[in-house]
Design an enzyme around this catalytic site. Structure first.
Site, PDB file in Angstrom:
ATOM      1  N   LYS A 417      40.360  55.914  29.592  1.00  0.00           N
ATOM      2  CA  LYS A 417      40.299  55.111  30.622  1.00  0.00           C
ATOM      3  C   LYS A 417      41.938  55.167  30.974  1.00  0.00           C
ATOM      4  CE  LYS A 417      40.068  50.290  32.306  1.00  0.00           C
ATOM      5  NZ  LYS A 417      39.557  48.980  31.788  1.00  0.00           N
ATOM      6  N   TRP A 517      33.470  51.807  36.020  1.00  0.00           N
ATOM      7  CA  TRP A 517      32.654  50.473  36.745  1.00  0.00           C
ATOM      8  C   TRP A 517      33.615  49.438  36.627  1.00  0.00           C
ATOM      9  CZ3 TRP A 517      29.758  53.337  33.104  1.00  0.00           C
ATOM     10  CH2 TRP A 517      28.793  54.288  33.538  1.00  0.00           C
ATOM     11  N   HIS A 518      35.080  49.568  36.639  1.00  0.00           N
ATOM     12  CA  HIS A 518      36.048  48.558  36.542  1.00  0.00           C
ATOM     13  C   HIS A 518      36.743  48.409  37.794  1.00  0.00           C
ATOM     14  CE1 HIS A 518      36.175  49.080  31.994  1.00  0.00           C
ATOM     15  NE2 HIS A 518      34.946  48.765  32.474  1.00  0.00           N
ATOM     16  N   TYR A 519      36.292  48.810  38.950  1.00  0.00           N
ATOM     17  CA  TYR A 519      36.894  48.605  40.222  1.00  0.00           C
ATOM     18  C   TYR A 519      37.224  47.138  40.614  1.00  0.00           C
ATOM     19  CZ  TYR A 519      32.001  48.209  42.070  1.00  0.00           C
ATOM     20  OH  TYR A 519      30.838  47.978  42.357  1.00  0.00           O
TER      21      TYR A 519
END
Length: 588
Positions: A417, A517-519
């Site tokens: 990431k 999914w860390h927007y």
């Protein structure tokens, strides 16, 4: 199994991130304050109205309910009794569910990356892989948070939702590989964010049972809280006449039967509406309520309450890239447990399964294998030209995958990431329908430094795969080029692929970019809200959620978003009490 068997994995265009494990459906707590929106009165009054019962909204509501009358409005259902949420075994199933009532509302960014938006009480903590870790002390300082209150708020969250994971051999091998390639020191088990390799926390208990932000409502005062499910807020109401700045005073919401309701703030200057609808929902609702760019509001025929062009700007999503590593030996089911926090700007993690399929029903309910987030249905057949992505093509792909032996899917993913990221984009509305996702562009790798971080992460993963510590879970004759080509075939996005088998690391990052999914962003501190999370230029309105972040905190933001809900609940109460005390002194 023969050494050559791993080569057959290269024929798999679609695989799975589904993991076999134990677990049971979590029983619903007896929350007396949990109701359907259809049961609500047409008009009601509260001290605080919180829009969004997600990762921030639940702890915020639980905290404020101790002393005030609070309404928490959630557009989705409760997570309890839903086996796809409660059990680790079913982790990918919710993401694959595209029904209108799915807890995961799918969207595809304008960049072509498939993503999901939570639609359930507890928010993203009901959908994710469960990793729990705090933000770094430096992040806390730069956010302007009080360190002591932040730590106390983390601890408040951890008493209910955080656990120490067990360490199966695959995760232990990943840990050893990270240390051998120089991601040091080993920091053991800790929630803290420190350079090196560590074992982080998890929101799955020892039985594989998920604990979500909705569980934090156990702290709530039942007399002070009302939670309404299937409550779709369409607009925030403002007083503007005779005022120098708009003041929020109520909301309009709709129940599951299409009935309109209004909730208003009680009289008093301290009462507020708080948006906690997430990085897509909060800017979307501000715009629908008349706070946004004048040009966009005009195009949508929305009356301008406040011309605020920064709403929806600064949208970011941390790029994730992964390499599938076939294993000659069986591997246990694990989600994210170990992380390498590098000094060169990326986080390295991994997940494994005893095989990468689930026997049983597929997304249509028919017997077969569920290929999770890498299924043809989920990936939308990204390796097939768009005009050829027909139901028949999907059916052929499913049939082909169902015919494969289980050992073809044996292995794990090692992923990186990108920290930050530095690249940003924007959100805009296509219409005024609150149920439709806004259009969002994240501009992955727009900034060269993000791409450089990804490349260094992929290079580190390659070294881990070749390390002695990881040798039991990879084939000795595997070539990295082949592994990259296998992973490139997975339909993780809708981007066109490079035609060359030999790809540069830069091209691999671009071709295989996924979301983790860390927007975040869209209502950033200093742009849309101030340091107290009050919407700049308005009264009685705040935003408390991940839309206020400029960068994603730590290796996973969920701990910090839950902490922020508790933190701001305490801060709002303390500041309100101080104002009341000062008023009493002035009147005495």
């Amino acid at each position: 199994m023969e050494i050559s068997t791993w080569r057959s994995v290269s024929i798999i265009s679609f695989t799975i991130l589904a993991f076999l494990g134990s677990g049971y459906s979590q029983q619903a707590p007896r929350y007396s304050f949990l109701n359907q929106a259809a049961e609500a009165p047409v008009i009601s009054y509260y001290d605080y109205i919180i829009i969004g019962g997600g990762t921030a909204g639940c702890p915020l509501a639980a905290t404020l309910s101790q002393n005030y009358k609070v309404l928490l409005l959630e557009r989705g259902d409760a997570p309890y009794g839903n086996k796809n949420i409660s059990n680790m075994v079913n982790f990918p199933d919710t993401l694959q569910d595209t029904s209108p009532t799915s807890p995961a509302q799918r969207f595809v960014s304008e960049d072509g990356v498939i993503n999901s938006r939570a639609r359930v009480l507890g928010g993203g903590s009901c959908l994710n892989a469960g990793f729990y870790t705090r933000a770094s002390p430096n992040y806390v300082r730069e956010a302007g948070w009080d360190g002591r209150l932040a730590n106390e708020s983390y601890e408040w969250v951890e008493k209910i939702v955080a656990f120490e994971p067990t360490m199966p051999q695959w995760q232990t091998a990943l840990k050893e590989g990270l240390l051998e390639v120089g991601v040091t020191p080993f920091n053991g088990f800790t929630y803290d964010h420190e350079f090196g390799t560590k074992i982080g926390g998890t929101i799955f208990d020892s039985d594989g049972n998920r604990h979500t932000a909705a569980d934090l409502l156990e702290y709530a005062n039942p007399e002070g809280l009302t939670v309404l499910l299937h409550a779709r807020v369409s607009r925030i109401l403002f007083k503007v006449k005779g005022r120098s700045r708009p003041q929020a005073f109520g909301v309009i919401f709709w129940d599951q039967n299409g009935r309109k309701h209004k909730a208003y703030l009680n009289k008093g200057t301290d009462n507020e509406i708080i948006l906690s609808a997430g990085a897509l929902g909060s800017p979307q609702l501000l715009i629908l309520s008349g706070i946004g760019s004048r040009d966009q509001l005009g195009a949508l025929n929305i009356t301008v309450v406040l011309d605020q062009p920064m709403v929806g700007q600064g949208m970011s999503d941390n790029p994730m890239n992964a390499i599938f590593v076939p294993s000659p030996n069986p591997v246990a089911t694990t989600l994210i447990q170990v992380v390498g926090i590098t000094t060169f700007g990326c986080f390295i993690e991994g997940a494994s399964g005893s095989n990468f399929m689930v026997s049983g029903s597929n997304s249509s309910g028919a017997p077969g294998r569920n290929f999770g987030m890498f299924s043809p249905q989920t990936g939308q057949l990204a390796t097939v030209p768009p005009k050829e992505r027909t139901p028949e093509a999907i059916a052929r792909a499913v049939e082909a995958m169902n015919s494969l032996e289980e050992y073809h899917f044996q292995g794990g993913f090692i992923l990186e990431k990108t920290r930050g990221p530095l690249s940003t984009g924007f959100l805009k509305l296509n219409n005024r329908n609150i149920d439709e996702n806004p259009s969002v562009t994240f501009n992955y790798f727009k900034e060269p430094e993000d791409l450089e971080r990804c490349v260094r992460g992929i290079e580190a993963i390659e070294r881990i795969i070749k390390s002695p510590g990881f040798s039991n879970f990879t084939y000795s004759d595997v070539q990295m080029g082949t592994l990259l080509n296998i992973s490139t075939q997975f339909p993780v996005n809708t981007l066109p692929r490079s035609s060359d088998d030999t790809r540069s690391p830069e091209q691999y990052c671009r071709d295989t970019v996924m979301t983790i999914w860390h927007y975040h962003g869209g209502c950033q501190v200093g742009q849309v809200v101030d340091l107290d999370y009050k919407v700049i230029g308005t009264d009685a309105l705040r935003v408390v959620d991940g839309s206020t972040f400029r960068f994603s905190p730590g290796t996973n933001p969920q701990a910090t978003v839950m902490m922020l809900g508790r933190y701001m609940g305490i801060k709002i109460q303390n500041e309100r009490f101080a104002r009341q005390q000062a008023k009493r002194r002035n009147n005495s």
